[in-house]
Design a protein around this motif. Structure first.
Motif, mmCIF file in Angstrom:
data_model
loop_
_atom_site.group_PDB
_atom_site.id
_atom_site.type_symbol
_atom_site.label_atom_id
_atom_site.label_comp_id
_atom_site.label_asym_id
_atom_site.label_seq_id
_atom_site.Cartn_x
_atom_site.Cartn_y
_atom_site.Cartn_z
ATOM 1 N N PHE A 246 0.826 -1.210 0.000
ATOM 2 C CA PHE A 246 0.000 0.000 0.000
ATOM 3 C C PHE A 246 0.860 1.259 0.000
ATOM 4 O O PHE A 246 0.616 2.203 -0.775
ATOM 5 N N LEU A 247 1.882 1.306 0.845
ATOM 6 C CA LEU A 247 2.741 2.489 0.918
ATOM 7 C C LEU A 247 3.452 2.738 -0.404
ATOM 8 O O LEU A 247 3.584 3.886 -0.853
ATOM 9 N N LEU A 248 3.912 1.664 -1.053
ATOM 10 C CA LEU A 248 4.570 1.832 -2.350
ATOM 11 C C LEU A 248 3.585 2.310 -3.413
ATOM 12 O O LEU A 248 3.930 3.151 -4.257
ATOM 13 N N ARG A 249 2.374 1.797 -3.375
ATOM 14 C CA ARG A 249 1.370 2.256 -4.344
ATOM 15 C C ARG A 249 0.977 3.708 -4.074
ATOM 16 O O ARG A 249 0.779 4.475 -5.025
ATOM 17 N N HIS A 250 0.877 4.058 -2.796
ATOM 18 C CA HIS A 250 0.543 5.446 -2.474
ATOM 19 C C HIS A 250 1.647 6.378 -2.973
ATOM 20 O O HIS A 250 1.360 7.454 -3.543
ATOM 21 N N TYR A 251 2.893 5.975 -2.777
ATOM 22 C CA TYR A 251 4.000 6.771 -3.299
ATOM 23 C C TYR A 251 3.934 6.851 -4.822
ATOM 24 O O TYR A 251 4.156 7.916 -5.414
ATOM 25 N N GLY A 252 3.590 5.744 -5.469
ATOM 26 C CA GLY A 252 3.507 5.744 -6.923
ATOM 27 C C GLY A 252 2.445 6.680 -7.459
ATOM 28 O O GLY A 252 2.596 7.256 -8.544
ATOM 29 N N ARG A 253 1.381 6.858 -6.687
ATOM 30 C CA ARG A 253 0.306 7.745 -7.133
ATOM 31 C C ARG A 253 0.546 9.194 -6.736
ATOM 32 O O ARG A 253 0.241 10.110 -7.504
ATOM 33 N N THR A 254 1.115 9.420 -5.549
ATOM 34 C CA THR A 254 1.185 10.780 -5.012
ATOM 35 C C THR A 254 2.595 11.333 -4.895
ATOM 36 O O THR A 254 2.771 12.546 -4.758
ATOM 37 N N GLY A 255 3.599 10.450 -4.885
ATOM 38 C CA GLY A 255 4.960 10.912 -4.630
ATOM 39 C C GLY A 255 5.224 11.233 -3.169
ATOM 40 O O GLY A 255 6.238 11.883 -2.849
ATOM 41 N N ASP A 256 4.378 10.768 -2.262
ATOM 42 C CA ASP A 256 4.503 11.068 -0.838
ATOM 43 C C ASP A 256 5.803 10.479 -0.282
ATOM 44 O O ASP A 256 5.952 9.252 -0.202
ATOM 45 N N PRO A 257 6.761 11.306 0.155
ATOM 46 C CA PRO A 257 8.039 10.774 0.633
ATOM 47 C C PRO A 257 7.911 9.998 1.941
ATOM 48 O O PRO A 257 8.717 9.098 2.204
ATOM 49 N N THR A 258 6.911 10.327 2.761
ATOM 50 C CA THR A 258 6.729 9.598 4.019
ATOM 51 C C THR A 258 6.365 8.145 3.753
ATOM 52 O O THR A 258 6.872 7.226 4.414
ATOM 53 N N ALA A 259 5.497 7.922 2.793
ATOM 54 C CA ALA A 259 5.116 6.548 2.442
ATOM 55 C C ALA A 259 6.321 5.767 1.951
ATOM 56 O O ALA A 259 6.545 4.616 2.357
ATOM 57 N N LEU A 260 7.112 6.364 1.079
ATOM 58 C CA LEU A 260 8.295 5.672 0.555
ATOM 59 C C LEU A 260 9.312 5.422 1.663
ATOM 60 O O LEU A 260 9.917 4.344 1.724
ATOM 61 N N ARG A 261 9.496 6.382 2.553
ATOM 62 C CA ARG A 261 10.470 6.207 3.628
ATOM 63 C C ARG A 261 10.085 5.042 4.534
ATOM 64 O O ARG A 261 10.936 4.200 4.872
ATOM 65 N N MET A 262 8.821 4.954 4.934
ATOM 66 C CA MET A 262 8.407 3.853 5.803
ATOM 67 C C MET A 262 8.591 2.510 5.114
ATOM 68 O O MET A 262 9.052 1.541 5.729
ATOM 69 N N ALA A 263 8.239 2.442 3.844
ATOM 70 C CA ALA A 263 8.399 1.191 3.106
ATOM 71 C C ALA A 263 9.867 0.831 2.956
ATOM 72 O O ALA A 263 10.281 -0.308 3.203
ATOM 73 N N SER A 264 10.693 1.785 2.552
ATOM 74 C CA SER A 264 12.109 1.517 2.294
ATOM 75 C C SER A 264 12.841 1.116 3.569
ATOM 76 O O SER A 264 13.616 0.149 3.574
ATOM 77 N N GLU A 265 12.605 1.859 4.648
ATOM 78 C CA GLU A 265 13.317 1.569 5.891
ATOM 79 C C GLU A 265 12.905 0.224 6.468
ATOM 80 O O GLU A 265 13.736 -0.513 7.016
ATOM 81 N N THR A 266 11.638 -0.109 6.361
ATOM 82 C CA THR A 266 11.187 -1.415 6.858
ATOM 83 C C THR A 266 11.775 -2.538 6.028
ATOM 84 O O THR A 266 12.259 -3.545 6.570
ATOM 85 N N CYS A 267 11.753 -2.396 4.718
ATOM 86 C CA CYS A 267 12.299 -3.435 3.845
ATOM 87 C C CYS A 267 13.790 -3.640 4.101
ATOM 88 O O CYS A 267 14.277 -4.776 4.150
ATOM 89 N N GLU A 268 14.530 -2.552 4.290
ATOM 90 C CA GLU A 268 15.966 -2.701 4.536
ATOM 91 C C GLU A 268 16.220 -3.341 5.894
ATOM 92 O O GLU A 268 17.073 -4.228 6.021
ATOM 93 N N ALA A 269 15.485 -2.921 6.927
ATOM 94 C CA ALA A 269 15.690 -3.480 8.259
ATOM 95 C C ALA A 269 15.402 -4.981 8.276
ATOM 96 O O ALA A 269 16.151 -5.763 8.878
ATOM 97 N N MET A 270 14.333 -5.403 7.621
ATOM 98 C CA MET A 270 14.016 -6.828 7.581
ATOM 99 C C MET A 270 15.080 -7.592 6.806
ATOM 100 O O MET A 270 15.526 -8.666 7.220
ATOM 101 N N ALA A 271 15.492 -7.072 5.663
ATOM 102 C CA ALA A 271 16.435 -7.787 4.812
ATOM 103 C C ALA A 271 17.809 -7.906 5.452
ATOM 104 O O ALA A 271 18.562 -8.832 5.132
ATOM 105 N N ARG A 272 18.157 -6.995 6.348
ATOM 106 C CA ARG A 272 19.457 -7.051 7.002
ATOM 107 C C ARG A 272 19.407 -7.793 8.330
ATOM 108 O O ARG A 272 20.441 -8.053 8.952
ATOM 109 N N GLY A 273 18.207 -8.155 8.782
ATOM 110 C CA GLY A 273 18.053 -8.768 10.093
ATOM 111 C C GLY A 273 18.091 -10.279 10.071
ATOM 112 O O GLY A 273 18.206 -10.928 9.034
ATOM 113 N N GLY A 274 17.963 -10.847 11.265
ATOM 114 C CA GLY A 274 17.963 -12.300 11.390
ATOM 115 C C GLY A 274 16.697 -12.952 10.894
ATOM 116 O O GLY A 274 16.665 -14.164 10.687
#
Length: 661
Positions: A207-235
């Motif tokens: 949802f956050l990525l789609r919202h960013y795709g429609r609106t360009g909202d940087p908050t949506a992209l930041r939450m999605a990006s930071e969560t994806c990176e934290a999970m991918a780097r974690g155990g």
């Protein structure tokens, strides 16, 4: 001697085939036996990869003394929640209503008519025996009181479960408000939402990525990006073989609950693929490829479907396969490489897991990527020599539909034909073995379909997968078959308020007809159907399918407004509705046609659908009446089937996608 579960298609039920408990599968005969003997029913619901299900099995169901009590005073029924989500949903609603929480194993006591009078989850052996003794006494001494209380519970649940949902369409303001609510619960340090335990919020990220795709909202992209990176780097992420565990027991994604579920990895494959499309992040591309390879290497079955899960335990010990110490790394790699790997992967003497062991985390990219790739392969080879977790190899239609969608999109965006080949083989298998006499079966094992009929999520998720496959291949066959699934869903699952029940109108009647509105670990049935209806409408121009999607979204709108964390897929679909369909038809073959198709697929509008094929390809509405232009491949850009002039240059298509004349 094996009990009745010896012939079950479910691996979870088969795990209990040698129990001394006289188990029954869920069937009319079991309830008839309870009536004949005039005893209550012990209903135990779990799944093959469940750690605490194994614990309760070892403590109680494998114990002769417990079995004697159960066999003498109860009819014992064992259910695989993944094979029968309808049964699980109904009795989980009772469990949460009576106890305030739920989980597995789920342990319910029922009257012979199926009404629950006591519900719980895991019980240690002593507590379980006390429960059975109390239930037997109550059944014998206070049955009228017990049955009356049970009836009141059932009626109260029916009034809630059967209530029509008040329509609440989701517009631009609602979607923006959902992002704001999510931001209030966002963990800015560790990513994700809320505190421990943390589950991968796959649909919220979409949802956050789609919202960013429609609106360009940087908050949506930041939450999605930071969560994806934290999970991918974690155990929670398997740094050696790819794939995500089901959840993290801590808020920092360090220690997972080690089971790996197909539905998580199928959805996260799509999320990381879409993150790469939006950002061109190297980490997102790497994880997309690794998760896809995990599906193809570790979960694919001989027939081409995908297995449901890898177990949380290995030989009864959680995490045994996956954890390391500095000494184990040195033993595997030698002194220098082992010490270097321990530092890179945050493996310390103190450990992050039990008994001084550590999960592997890759908190930053190594300076020498070539060295890391060699180390990764060497550690994987050593790990492969350890005992391995069991695999639940039943094939669930819904989860395989999610895998088809993820693989098809990864194939399109990353140019990986083997992902498309795997998605195609899986789809053909499902249509061959799960589609029987015009209806979908829920699961299969070793190519044999189980008797359990498909529920709403099976129809919706498989249709979604076939529509992604249609866009990846340009083959009208997949569009046609998706339409068949949606026709059955609309005929047999529709509710009066525009939503969808989980079970068909001709399915087995439980004490209430289940209907999940919230999106939890995977899309709710009505969310899955709504998403597929909307994609089908965009690909065909069907106004009735679009109207059906919008009505289903509205029926879940109140929940989406109140609790967006539990409505991620509905919100994702609503983003596509608000954006409006953006349709791209690329006709022709060769380098130019491929470049046009690749350019179109790079667009991040949530309403985007694209088909690439020859002009007037059979059964492909987007390609109908769209010829080559001066014998050259061309792209037709349309918004709601209102099309711009065709273009034959990548630059012109980019300008059109950007909204320029």
């Amino acid at each position: 001697m094996p009990n009745r579960l010896a012939t079950a298609t479910s691996p979870y039920l088969a795990q209990h085939a040698d129990n001394p408990v006289d188990w029954w599968e869920w069937c009319d005969e079991a309830f008839a036996e309870a009536r004949r003997r005039d005893v209550p029913i012990l209903l135990s619901v779990g799944y093959a990869a469940c750690h605490w299900c194994h614990v309760m099995a070892h403590e109680s169901f494998e114990d002769e003394s417990v079995a004697r009590v159960l066999n003498a005073g109860f009819v014992a029924i064992k259910v695989d929640r993944e094979e029968r989500p309808d049964i699980d949903a109904i009795y989980m609603s009772a469990t949460t209503a009576l106890t305030g929480h739920g989980g597995w194993p789920m342990t319910c006591l029922l009257t012979p008519s199926g009404q629950p009078f006591h519900c719980g989850t895991y019980y240690p052996q002593a507590a379980f025996l006390q429960l059975l003794a109390a239930a037997s006494e109550a059944w014998t001494e206070r049955r009228d009181e017990l049955e009356s209380a049970s009836g009141r519970v059932v009626e109260a649940l029916r009034s809630v479960l059967d209530a029509a949902k008040k329509p609440a369409p989701l517009g631009e303001a609602d979607l923006a408000a959902a992002v704001e609510r999510l931001a209030h619960g966002f963990d800015p340090i560790n990513g994700g939402f809320g505190s421990a335990p943390k589950f991968p919020p796959s649909m919220v990220l979409e949802f956050l990525l789609r919202h960013y795709g429609r609106t360009g909202d940087p908050t949506a992209l930041r939450m999605a990006s930071e969560t994806c990176e934290a999970m991918a780097r974690g155990g929670i992420y398997d740094q050696l073989a790819g794939g995500f565990a089901r959840y993290s027991v801590d808020e920092r994604w360090v220690v997972p609950h080690f089971e790996k579920m197909l539905y998580d990895n199928a959805q996260l494959l799509r999320v990381y693929c879409h993150l790469w499309r939006a950002t061109r992040s190297p980490l997102a591309e790497r994880v997309t490829r690794e998760v896809a390879d995990f599906l193809l290497n570790d979960l694919v079955t001989e027939q081409g479907g995908f297995a449901s899960a890898l177990d949380a335990d290995t030989d009864g010990v959680e995490g045994l396969t996956y954890v390391w110490t500095p000494e184990l790394l040195i033993e595997a790699l030698g002194e220098a490489d082992g010490a270097r790997a321990a530092q890179l992967l945050s493996v310390t003497g103190a450990g992050t897991f039990e008994l001084g062991t550590s999960t592997l985390r890759l908190l930053s990219d190594p300076d020498d990527l070539q060295w890391w790739q060699q180390i990764r392969l060497r550690l994987r080879a050593v790990r492969d020599q350890r005992p391995q977790p069991a695999r639940d190899d039943k094939v669930i239609a819904a989860w395989n539909g999610l895998a088809i969608a993820g693989l098809a999109e990864a194939a399109m965006l990353l140019g990986e034909p083997r992902y498309l080949a795997a998605a195609t083989k899986c789809a053909l298998f499902l249509l061959d073995r799960h589609w029987v006499d015009g209806r979908l079966h829920r699961s299969s094992r070793d190519g044999k379909a189980s008797p359990a009929m498909g529920v709403a999520e099976d129809y919706g998720d498989l249709a979604e997968g076939l529509l992604a496959l249609h866009q990846a291949s340009g083959d009208g066959f997949w569009l046609h078959r998706a339409g068949e699934l949606l026709d059955v869903a609309s005929q047999h699952f529709a509710a009066d308020d525009g939503g969808f029940f989980d079970t068909a109108d001709d399915a087995e009647q439980l004490f209430s007809r289940p209907r999940e509105v919230g999106d939890n670990a995977a899309p709710a049935g009505q969310s899955a159907i709504a998403g597929a209806l909307l994609s089908y409408a965009a690909l065909t121009g069907s106004t009735s399918h679009r109207a059906g999607a919008e009505a289903a979204i509205a029926s879940a709108g109140e929940l989406a407004n109140r609790e967006p964390r539990f409505a991620g897929w509905i919100l994702s679909i609503a983003e596509a509705v608000v954006a409006g369909p953006l349709q791209v038809a690329v006709v022709g073959a060769g380098e130019l046609a491929d470049a046009l198709a690749s350019t179109a697929r790079s667009a991040i509008s949530p309403g985007l659908v694209i088909v690439h094929g020859e002009p007037d390809a059979a059964g492909v509405p987007l390609l109908a009446d769209r010829p080559l232009v001066a014998e050259s491949p061309a792209a037709y850009l349309c918004r709601g089937f209102v099309c711009d002039q065709p273009v034959t240059a990548v630059a012109d298509l980019l300008a059109g996608l950007a909204g320029q004349p």
